[in-house]
Write a protein that holds these residues in place. Structure first.
Motif, PDB file in Angstrom:
ATOM      1  N   TYR A 195       0.806  -1.226   0.000  1.00 42.79           N
ATOM      2  CA  TYR A 195       0.000   0.000   0.000  1.00 42.79           C
ATOM      3  C   TYR A 195       0.842   1.280   0.000  1.00 42.79           C
ATOM      4  CZ  TYR A 195      -4.246  -2.672   0.962  1.00 42.79           C
ATOM      5  OH  TYR A 195      -5.307  -3.522   0.876  1.00 42.79           O
ATOM      6  N   LEU A 196       1.933   1.266   0.736  1.00 44.59           N
ATOM      7  CA  LEU A 196       2.670   2.521   0.912  1.00 44.59           C
ATOM      8  C   LEU A 196       4.056   2.503   0.279  1.00 44.59           C
ATOM      9  CD1 LEU A 196       1.739   3.306   4.602  1.00 44.59           C
ATOM     10  CD2 LEU A 196       0.615   4.106   2.524  1.00 44.59           C
ATOM     11  N   GLY A 197       4.522   1.337  -0.105  1.00 43.87           N
ATOM     12  CA  GLY A 197       5.805   1.271  -0.769  1.00 43.87           C
ATOM     13  C   GLY A 197       6.931   0.865   0.161  1.00 43.87           C
ATOM     14  N   ALA A 198       7.988   0.335  -0.468  1.00 40.53           N
ATOM     15  CA  ALA A 198       9.111  -0.200   0.295  1.00 40.53           C
ATOM     16  C   ALA A 198       9.824   0.894   1.093  1.00 40.53           C
ATOM     17  CB  ALA A 198      10.082  -0.878  -0.658  1.00 40.53           C
ATOM     18  N   TYR A 199       9.899   2.103   0.542  1.00 41.10           N
ATOM     19  CA  TYR A 199      10.662   3.159   1.230  1.00 41.10           C
ATOM     20  C   TYR A 199       9.866   3.725   2.403  1.00 41.10           C
ATOM     21  CZ  TYR A 199      12.649   2.557  -3.346  1.00 41.10           C
ATOM     22  OH  TYR A 199      13.155   1.995  -4.477  1.00 41.10           O
ATOM     23  N   ASN A 200       8.578   3.994   2.164  1.00 36.62           N
ATOM     24  CA  ASN A 200       7.745   4.490   3.261  1.00 36.62           C
ATOM     25  C   ASN A 200       7.644   3.455   4.371  1.00 36.62           C
ATOM     26  OD1 ASN A 200       7.199   6.984   2.153  1.00 36.62           O
ATOM     27  ND2 ASN A 200       5.478   6.197   0.966  1.00 36.62           N
ATOM     28  N   PHE A 201       7.678   2.191   3.980  1.00 35.09           N
ATOM     29  CA  PHE A 201       7.642   1.147   5.002  1.00 35.09           C
ATOM     30  C   PHE A 201       8.844   1.264   5.929  1.00 35.09           C
ATOM     31  CE2 PHE A 201       9.612  -2.875   6.206  1.00 35.09           C
ATOM     32  CZ  PHE A 201       8.760  -3.183   7.256  1.00 35.09           C
ATOM     33  N   THR A 202      10.020   1.504   5.339  1.00 35.60           N
ATOM     34  CA  THR A 202      11.231   1.624   6.167  1.00 35.60           C
ATOM     35  C   THR A 202      11.115   2.803   7.128  1.00 35.60           C
ATOM     36  OG1 THR A 202      12.536   0.638   4.424  1.00 35.60           O
ATOM     37  CG2 THR A 202      13.741   1.880   6.084  1.00 35.60           C
ATOM     38  N   ILE A 203      10.593   3.912   6.648  1.00 31.73           N
ATOM     39  CA  ILE A 203      10.430   5.082   7.527  1.00 31.73           C
ATOM     40  C   ILE A 203       9.499   4.725   8.677  1.00 31.73           C
ATOM     41  CG2 ILE A 203       9.559   7.451   7.655  1.00 31.73           C
ATOM     42  CD1 ILE A 203      10.264   7.737   4.703  1.00 31.73           C
ATOM     43  N   TYR A 204       8.406   4.095   8.346  1.00 35.83           N
ATOM     44  CA  TYR A 204       7.418   3.690   9.350  1.00 35.83           C
ATOM     45  C   TYR A 204       8.064   2.773  10.387  1.00 35.83           C
ATOM     46  CZ  TYR A 204       3.343   1.258  11.246  1.00 35.83           C
ATOM     47  OH  TYR A 204       2.413   0.712  12.078  1.00 35.83           O
ATOM     48  N   ASP A 205       8.833   1.842   9.891  1.00 34.56           N
ATOM     49  CA  ASP A 205       9.467   0.860  10.762  1.00 34.56           C
ATOM     50  C   ASP A 205      10.466   1.534  11.708  1.00 34.56           C
ATOM     51  OD1 ASP A 205      10.038  -1.896  11.460  1.00 34.56           O
ATOM     52  OD2 ASP A 205      11.979  -1.574  10.495  1.00 34.56           O
ATOM     53  N   VAL A 206      11.231   2.487  11.174  1.00 36.02           N
ATOM     54  CA  VAL A 206      12.205   3.194  12.009  1.00 36.02           C
ATOM     55  C   VAL A 206      11.479   3.952  13.126  1.00 36.02           C
ATOM     56  CG1 VAL A 206      13.866   5.109  12.032  1.00 36.02           C
ATOM     57  CG2 VAL A 206      13.972   3.384  10.220  1.00 36.02           C
ATOM     58  N   ILE A 207      10.408   4.647  12.782  1.00 39.77           N
ATOM     59  CA  ILE A 207       9.657   5.403  13.803  1.00 39.77           C
ATOM     60  C   ILE A 207       9.123   4.466  14.890  1.00 39.77           C
ATOM     61  CG2 ILE A 207       7.610   6.847  14.213  1.00 39.77           C
ATOM     62  CD1 ILE A 207       8.005   7.965  11.374  1.00 39.77           C
ATOM     63  N   GLN A 208       8.518   3.364  14.476  1.00 38.75           N
ATOM     64  CA  GLN A 208       7.982   2.394  15.444  1.00 38.75           C
ATOM     65  C   GLN A 208       9.065   1.914  16.404  1.00 38.75           C
ATOM     66  OE1 GLN A 208       4.954   1.178  15.957  1.00 38.75           O
ATOM     67  NE2 GLN A 208       3.969   2.291  14.326  1.00 38.75           N
ATOM     68  N   ASN A 209      10.240   1.670  15.849  1.00 40.31           N
ATOM     69  CA  ASN A 209      11.306   1.126  16.678  1.00 40.31           C
ATOM     70  C   ASN A 209      11.890   2.137  17.646  1.00 40.31           C
ATOM     71  OD1 ASN A 209      12.179  -1.785  16.174  1.00 40.31           O
ATOM     72  ND2 ASN A 209      11.501  -1.013  14.193  1.00 40.31           N
ATOM     73  N   ILE A 210      11.953   3.391  17.206  1.00 41.04           N
ATOM     74  CA  ILE A 210      12.450   4.427  18.116  1.00 41.04           C
ATOM     75  C   ILE A 210      11.500   4.547  19.298  1.00 41.04           C
ATOM     76  CG2 ILE A 210      12.863   6.903  18.383  1.00 41.04           C
ATOM     77  CD1 ILE A 210      13.859   6.887  15.470  1.00 41.04           C
TER      78      ILE A 210
END
Ligand code: GP9
Ligand code: MN
Length: 653
Positions: A195-210
């Motif tokens: 739905y959001l793309g591989a790059y946006n997924f990485t951003i999302y994942d980084v935020i969740q982890n922080i």
């Protein structure tokens, strides 16, 4: 004249360079999606979203380069390299793991690299250089056609940023339409990428982890003391009549998708029973059937139910523990039973990444995960999320029989899932006639589940396993939401679904079959959190040293209430919904809200204690007496053809 000037300007501007970079990168990413990833695109909107989703990230990241007055092209090229590298890393990782890279994966790069071993190189091909083609083209263009372009106009940055944000919001809006609560529930990496793309997924994942690691960092070992004291004060002793009666037996859990209690003994207007088999089990001589048992799940739905069952902790108020707290230390059922010589496995006909299961199961200590790769996922065998229940249980039998005994296993059924559609030929049972297609179909698909369970029980009996196996079956969460209350009044034959009736509709069935033990219908109030101590005590394992919140359903000290994740609760006398207190018997609003106060306070404390453990990862500071901690790095769940070198299998089977 003007036209010529404009085209000349464009020819020589950074904007033109940016547009070329964005378009090339866009095409490349889309090609990679098509060639490399298996994202399960199933409608036109999803196809469209897959096409547009690389655009916003490309605009945003390349646009950042416009902030630099000089060396703009260089920054853009570097950006391109970084993003291309990220894409390529995901491609190589996906070829092996069928999954996307996440922050925790990077943190454990050493282990993962170990798993990949020599095969890392074999995952790459010389043709992969094409995934960097745009990078080389940009360098060539920068050195030739665009050589003379030097100064950037900052205004263009704002414009590009605005365009990037608009594209992103448009993308997100459409994605939410197709898959509500995509970001808050965060169920599957495949979905986020789709739905959001591989790059946006990485951003999302980084935020969740922080977010997650900062909560964790602030905790220390003294934080567990309060929880420990609370736990000791609320421990319900095992009932000597049942303690150890199933010692050493195999254990099978079955998650009954979306199955509510009301349907177990429901008859259609023409007298046909919806669930004749499960209904017959309520009277089986070796089965306990709990008819006042509640689900306690939140947004993590099936996964929350699994979490409750195996950890006897509550799920999170928002999001799914399986996704957001997979790096925590747990002392889950498979790990506890491992200490007693059990092997463990999960069976589920869906992709292993769904609900992040392939990650958190390692923290639970599951030896094996038989996911969709182990089943025949042909078109006629699948519907909605994955494999239909009948082929699922059928094809699971040989896998089950191959396990070393005693085993602890979990079967996650799927067919009875919203919106409950069946294919012609799946079952003969008719749909209902309540003026609501979801409710109507629910009866048909629940019946299909009943048939599938009967078939499974027949196979268990035929295999000889039945006589030496505890079978625990539970409805994971509601199937019919409040949006269908109108039809539900007809189903239940009431004038209105009042708050108290609605609370009672959250009942889900719980069956515990114990060979050789006299069962019966049990009407004490309980919830999913209570199942773990109940089963462990049957297996002869005392739970007093475990940090858990459940209260043994068969204990004489069982507390007789169940809370909901939103702080409401049900007890044998009163029901609390949104701070209002109702009589459990008459379902009427009580004049005196004091009647709910006592339990309400306990509910709040208990949720708070459980959240402390989950949010701060407190179990890492605690080791129950006699428990051997497991190391998630010792586990991996490869496909059926990748078995060689699987550490967990070699060690444990
Ligand atoms: C998918 C299955 C269903 O793997 O667990 O998920 P749900 O939507 O019920 O949580
Ligand atoms: Mn479910």
């Amino acid at each position: 004249m003007n036209k010529i000037r404009l085209s000349k300007k464009l020819n020589n501007s950074h904007i033109t360079f940016l547009i070329i970079a964005v378009v090339l990168f866009w095409i490349k990413t889309y090609a990679a999606y098509q060639i490399e990833f298996n994202l399960g695109i199933d409608n036109n909107l999803q196809k469209f979203l897959l096409l547009v989703n690389p655009l916003s990230s490309a605009l945003f990241f390349f646009g950042l380069a416009l902030l630099f007055k000089k060396r703009t092209k260089l920054v853009m090229i570097v950006m391109n390299f970084l993003l291309s590298f990220l894409l390529y890393a995901n491609i190589a990782y996906y070829r092996f793991f069928n999954d996307f890279i996440t922050v925790p994966v990077l943190m454990q790069a050493k282990t993962n690299a170990g798993q990949l071993g020599d095969s890392a190189l074999s995952l790459m091909s010389p043709w992969d250089i094409f995934y960097f083609a745009d990078f080389f083209i940009l360098i060539a263009l920068a050195l030739t056609v665009f050589k003379k372009v030097t100064v950037t106009n900052r205004k263009s940055f704002k414009l590009v940023l605005l365009f990037a944000i608009t594209t992103f919001l448009f993308n997100l809006g459409l994605a939410e339409k197709d898959r509500p609560q995509l970001l808050t529930r965060s169920f599957d990496r495949n979905y986020l990428v789709k739905y959001l793309g591989a790059y946006n997924f990485t951003i999302y994942d980084v935020i969740q982890n922080i977010k997650s690691s900062s909560q964790r960092a602030l905790a220390d070992s003294s934080d567990i003391t309060d929880v420990e004291n609370y736990r000791k004060a609320n421990y319900a002793e095992p009932n000597p009549q049942y303690f150890g009666k199933a010692k050493g037996m195999n254990v099978i859990y079955v998650s009954l998708e979306s199955l509510q209690t009301f349907i177990i003994d429901y008859k259609m207007p023409d007298g046909q029973e919806v669930m004749p088999f499960l209904h017959s089990l309520t009277h089986d001589k070796n089965t306990f059937y709990f008819d006042n048992f509640y689900h306690q799940t939140g947004q993590g739905k099936t996964s929350d139910a699994e979490f409750l069952m195996e950890n006897s902790l509550y799920p999170m108020a928002q999001g799914a523990v399986f996704v957001n707290k997979a790096q925590n230390t747990y002392q889950a059922m498979p790990a506890i039973l491992k200490g007693q010589g059990y092997t463990s496995a999960v069976f589920h006909g869906n992709q292993k990444t769904f609900w992040n299961r392939n990650v958190i199961y390692k923290a639970f200590g599951y030896d094996q995960f038989f996911d969709s790769e182990y089943y025949n996922m042909s078109d006629e065998n699948t519907k909605n999320y994955g494999l239909k229940d009948k082929p699922f249980f059928k094809e699971s039998m040989p896998l089950l029989k191959s396990l070393k005994q005693p085993f602890y296993t979990k079967f996650i059924s799927l067919s009875n899932h919203f919106p409950f559609g069946m294919d012609p030929g799946d079952t003969e049972f008719p749909v209902g006639d309540y003026g609501d297609s979801v409710v109507n179909q629910y009866f048909q698909s629940a019946h299909y589940l009943d048939e599938a369970i009967k078939q499974f029980f027949d196979d268990l009996k035929a295999s000889g396993l039945y006589d030496n196996t505890v079978v625990v079956m539970y409805g994971d969460h509601y199937g019919i939401s409040e949006n269908h209350n109108e039809a539900m009044t007809k189903v239940l034959g009431v004038d209105e679904i009042t708050p108290a009736i609605n609370a009672k509709l959250q009942r889900v069935p719980l069956f515990i079959h114990v060979p050789g033990v006299k069962g019966g219908i049990q009407s004490q109030v309980g919830g999913e959190v209570d199942v773990r101590p109940t089963v462990l005590h049957l297996l002869g394992i005392d739970t007093k040293d475990y940090m858990e919140f459940g209260s043994d359903l068969l204990s004489k000290q069982h507390r007789n209430w169940a809370l909901f994740r939103n702080g409401d609760f049900v007890s044998s006398n009163v029901i609390q919904v949104k701070d209002k207190c109702y009589s459990a018997k008459t379902e009427e609003l009580l004049e005196n809200p004091e009647a709910c106060k006592d339990i309400s306070e306990k509910v709040n404390t208990e949720l708070q204690m459980s959240d402390e453990i989950v949010y701060k990862d407190l179990l890492r500071f605690y080791k129950p007496e006699g428990y051997t901690p497991i190391n998630p790095d010792d586990y991996d769940y490869l496909g059926p053809n990748e078995k060689k070198g699987n550490k967990a299998t070699e060690d444990n089977h």
